[in-house]
Design a protein around this motif. Structure first.
Motif, PDB file in Angstrom:
ATOM      1  N   SER A  14      12.926   6.252 -18.946  1.00 29.69           N
ATOM      2  CA  SER A  14      12.465   5.144 -18.127  1.00 29.69           C
ATOM      3  C   SER A  14      11.591   5.493 -16.986  1.00 29.69           C
ATOM      4  CB  SER A  14      13.964   5.034 -17.260  1.00 29.69           C
ATOM      5  OG  SER A  14      14.725   4.336 -17.848  1.00 29.69           O
ATOM      6  N   TRP A  15      10.289   4.986 -17.473  1.00 24.00           N
ATOM      7  CA  TRP A  15       9.089   5.224 -16.308  1.00 24.00           C
ATOM      8  C   TRP A  15       9.284   3.996 -15.350  1.00 24.00           C
ATOM      9  CZ3 TRP A  15       5.793   8.831 -16.122  1.00 24.00           C
ATOM     10  CH2 TRP A  15       5.613   9.711 -17.045  1.00 24.00           C
ATOM     11  N   VAL A  16       9.058   4.572 -14.113  1.00 25.38           N
ATOM     12  CA  VAL A  16       9.082   3.470 -12.794  1.00 25.38           C
ATOM     13  C   VAL A  16       7.754   3.710 -12.165  1.00 25.38           C
ATOM     14  CG1 VAL A  16      10.115   3.011 -10.693  1.00 25.38           C
ATOM     15  CG2 VAL A  16      11.594   3.848 -12.640  1.00 25.38           C
ATOM     16  N   PHE A  17       7.318   2.483 -12.289  1.00 23.62           N
ATOM     17  CA  PHE A  17       5.910   2.510 -11.491  1.00 23.62           C
ATOM     18  C   PHE A  17       6.267   2.067  -9.913  1.00 23.62           C
ATOM     19  CE2 PHE A  17       2.195  -0.496 -10.199  1.00 23.62           C
ATOM     20  CZ  PHE A  17       1.130   0.734 -10.340  1.00 23.62           C
ATOM     21  N   GLY A  18       5.366   2.860  -9.188  1.00 22.10           N
ATOM     22  CA  GLY A  18       5.772   2.661  -7.772  1.00 22.10           C
ATOM     23  C   GLY A  18       4.495   2.055  -6.910  1.00 22.10           C
ATOM     24  N   MET A  19       4.586   1.371  -6.137  1.00 17.48           N
ATOM     25  CA  MET A  19       3.429   0.914  -5.139  1.00 17.48           C
ATOM     26  C   MET A  19       4.005   0.933  -3.780  1.00 17.48           C
ATOM     27  SD  MET A  19       1.912  -2.577  -7.079  1.00 17.48           S
ATOM     28  CE  MET A  19       0.691  -2.585  -5.894  1.00 17.48           C
ATOM     29  N   LEU A  20       3.467   1.812  -2.820  1.00 18.87           N
ATOM     30  CA  LEU A  20       3.774   1.926  -1.666  1.00 18.87           C
ATOM     31  C   LEU A  20       2.922   1.581  -0.608  1.00 18.87           C
ATOM     32  CD1 LEU A  20       6.538   3.278   0.222  1.00 18.87           C
ATOM     33  CD2 LEU A  20       5.102   5.425   0.145  1.00 18.87           C
ATOM     34  N   GLU A  21       3.186   0.528   0.378  1.00 19.20           N
ATOM     35  CA  GLU A  21       2.295   0.193   1.496  1.00 19.20           C
ATOM     36  C   GLU A  21       2.394   1.175   2.784  1.00 19.20           C
ATOM     37  OE1 GLU A  21       0.937  -4.171   3.110  1.00 19.20           O
ATOM     38  OE2 GLU A  21       2.475  -2.895   4.338  1.00 19.20           O
ATOM     39  N   ILE A  22       1.277   1.734   3.200  1.00 19.93           N
ATOM     40  CA  ILE A  22       1.537   2.885   4.231  1.00 19.93           C
ATOM     41  C   ILE A  22       0.698   2.116   5.497  1.00 19.93           C
ATOM     42  CG2 ILE A  22       1.010   4.720   5.253  1.00 19.93           C
ATOM     43  CD1 ILE A  22       1.321   4.533   1.448  1.00 19.93           C
ATOM     44  N   LYS A  23       1.607   1.764   6.566  1.00 21.78           N
ATOM     45  CA  LYS A  23       0.603   1.199   7.604  1.00 21.78           C
ATOM     46  C   LYS A  23       1.647   2.021   8.913  1.00 21.78           C
ATOM     47  CE  LYS A  23      -0.589  -3.080  10.568  1.00 21.78           C
ATOM     48  NZ  LYS A  23      -0.108  -4.171  10.670  1.00 21.78           N
ATOM     49  N   GLY A  24       1.049   3.046   9.615  1.00 23.63           N
ATOM     50  CA  GLY A  24       1.780   3.585  10.665  1.00 23.63           C
ATOM     51  C   GLY A  24       3.079   4.258  10.033  1.00 23.63           C
ATOM     52  N   GLN A  25       4.241   3.926  10.728  1.00 24.96           N
ATOM     53  CA  GLN A  25       5.360   4.463  10.279  1.00 24.96           C
ATOM     54  C   GLN A  25       6.061   3.448   9.137  1.00 24.96           C
ATOM     55  OE1 GLN A  25       6.533   7.438  11.242  1.00 24.96           O
ATOM     56  NE2 GLN A  25       4.794   7.693  12.219  1.00 24.96           N
ATOM     57  N   ARG A  26       5.614   2.370   8.832  1.00 23.54           N
ATOM     58  CA  ARG A  26       6.065   1.565   8.141  1.00 23.54           C
ATOM     59  C   ARG A  26       5.755   1.809   6.562  1.00 23.54           C
ATOM     60  NH1 ARG A  26       4.445  -4.743   8.208  1.00 23.54           N
ATOM     61  NH2 ARG A  26       2.834  -4.070   7.214  1.00 23.54           N
ATOM     62  N   ARG A  27       6.720   1.710   5.889  1.00 24.49           N
ATOM     63  CA  ARG A  27       6.636   2.075   4.318  1.00 24.49           C
ATOM     64  C   ARG A  27       7.518   0.812   3.577  1.00 24.49           C
ATOM     65  NH1 ARG A  27       4.268   5.026   6.725  1.00 24.49           N
ATOM     66  NH2 ARG A  27       4.093   7.529   6.426  1.00 24.49           N
ATOM     67  N   LEU A  28       6.541   0.079   2.623  1.00 16.54           N
ATOM     68  CA  LEU A  28       7.169  -1.053   2.093  1.00 16.54           C
ATOM     69  C   LEU A  28       6.850  -0.670   0.568  1.00 16.54           C
ATOM     70  CD1 LEU A  28       5.850  -4.096   3.988  1.00 16.54           C
ATOM     71  CD2 LEU A  28       7.799  -2.875   4.242  1.00 16.54           C
ATOM     72  N   PRO A  29       7.991  -0.533  -0.397  1.00 20.80           N
ATOM     73  CA  PRO A  29       7.787  -0.104  -1.557  1.00 20.80           C
ATOM     74  C   PRO A  29       7.870  -1.369  -2.537  1.00 20.80           C
ATOM     75  CG  PRO A  29       9.882   0.534  -0.892  1.00 20.80           C
ATOM     76  CD  PRO A  29       9.377  -0.200   0.271  1.00 20.80           C
TER      77      PRO A  29
END
Length: 304
Positions: A163-178
């Motif tokens: 199973s391949w999982v594609f990930g996108m992670l937004e980084i803004k300061g200490q906030r992480r939104l995957p």
């Protein structure tokens, strides 16, 4: 627990809208009363008015706890531990009588989190990034597969699943939104539409030199910076790197493996959605993750 404390506990659950309030009697159409009764909760809703037989109803009817015999105080402890990210790490003897009961409790909470994330996706599309220079998106893909230690042990059919999982992670300061998606392959036709669906036009994207999106992203209006991992981990000219999402993969895989969430593709998908719920909704709630979980339980069971 004394009857007085049991009644206070039920009233606290009603106040937090985890249980429904006093229901209406189906015969006389008047409000039922909370009455002491020999049950696991110690109380039931009861109507003894003249003119009809007594009508009773469980205090758990129409709630998260309706199909469970676990005491409400144990449920409260479990929900708190779930909000803290412990889930199946809790000692089952302190919460439930068996591991099967604990698994059912976990599945019930997980489905609520998945439903809440789906509502957020319909409302916002889980869009991330933008033209702002103070935030960027890191993208990468990782394989979620079973591993045998020293090539020993049983080799089951599920272990052959890659199973391949594609990930996108937004980084803004200490906030992480995957954003985590299970994909069939890592081709350009598979990955680029996912990026366009979730990343706003003009976003800054960091990635490695994987050929699927090496030349495709600038054509769609993205500021794309790459790092060649065969030479270095940080681009010496641009300063871009993928360390944030590489570290995120370690945490995600550790959490999935501890909860045995890779037994099937559907179970893995639910676990990944729970991780996204924790970051998109749980940690973004100013009152805390537990308050967000209470809110989603109320919405799921429509408790006013």
């Amino acid at each position: 627990m004394t009857p007085r404390r049991q009644k206070s506990l039920i009233k606290w659950f009603i106040k937090k809208r985890l249980l429904h309030g006093a229901p209406t009697c189906r015969v006389c159409r008047k409000e039922m009363k909370l009455t002491s009764y020999k049950s696991s909760d110690g109380y039931i809703w009861l109507c003894r008015r003249k003119g009809h037989r007594k009508v009773s109803s469980s205090v758990r009817k129409g709630s998260l706890f309706s199909q469970s015999r676990v005491h409400l105080i144990k449920w409260l402890e479990f929900i708190y531990r779930f909000a803290q990210g412990l889930q199946l790490l809790v000692d089952k003897d302190k919460i439930a009588s068996s591991s099967r009961t604990l698994s059912r409790m976990t599945n019930a909470i997980r489905k609520i989190c998945v439903a809440a994330l789906q509502r957020l996706r319909r409302r916002t599309g889980l869009r991330m990034g933008g033209k702002s220079r103070c935030k960027f998106i890191s993208i990468d893909e990782s394989k979620f597969a079973h591993k045998r230690k020293y090539n020993r042990g049983r080799f089951r059919s599920t272990w052959r699943r890659n199973s391949w999982v594609f990930g996108m992670l937004e980084i803004k300061g200490q906030r992480r939104l995957p954003v985590l998606k299970i994909v069939k392959n890592r081709s350009r036709q598979t990955l680029v539409p996912i990026i366009r669906r979730h990343a706003r036009r003009g976003s800054t994207i960091f990635s490695d030199c994987w050929r699927a999106y090496a030349q495709a992203l600038p054509r769609h209006g993205y500021r794309h910076f790459t790092v060649n991992h065969s030479e270095n981990f940080v681009n010496p000219y641009k300063g871009c790197h993928t360390q944030h999402i590489e570290r995120a993969w370690q945490s995600i895989k550790s959490q999935v493996n501890k909860q045995r969430g890779n037994k099937s593709k559907q179970l893995l998908k639910e676990h990944l959605k729970c991780i996204q719920w924790y970051q998109w909704l749980g940690k973004q709630n100013k009152a805390g993750v537990l308050a967000q979980l209470f809110r989603d339980i109320r919405k799921h069971f429509k408790i006013c």
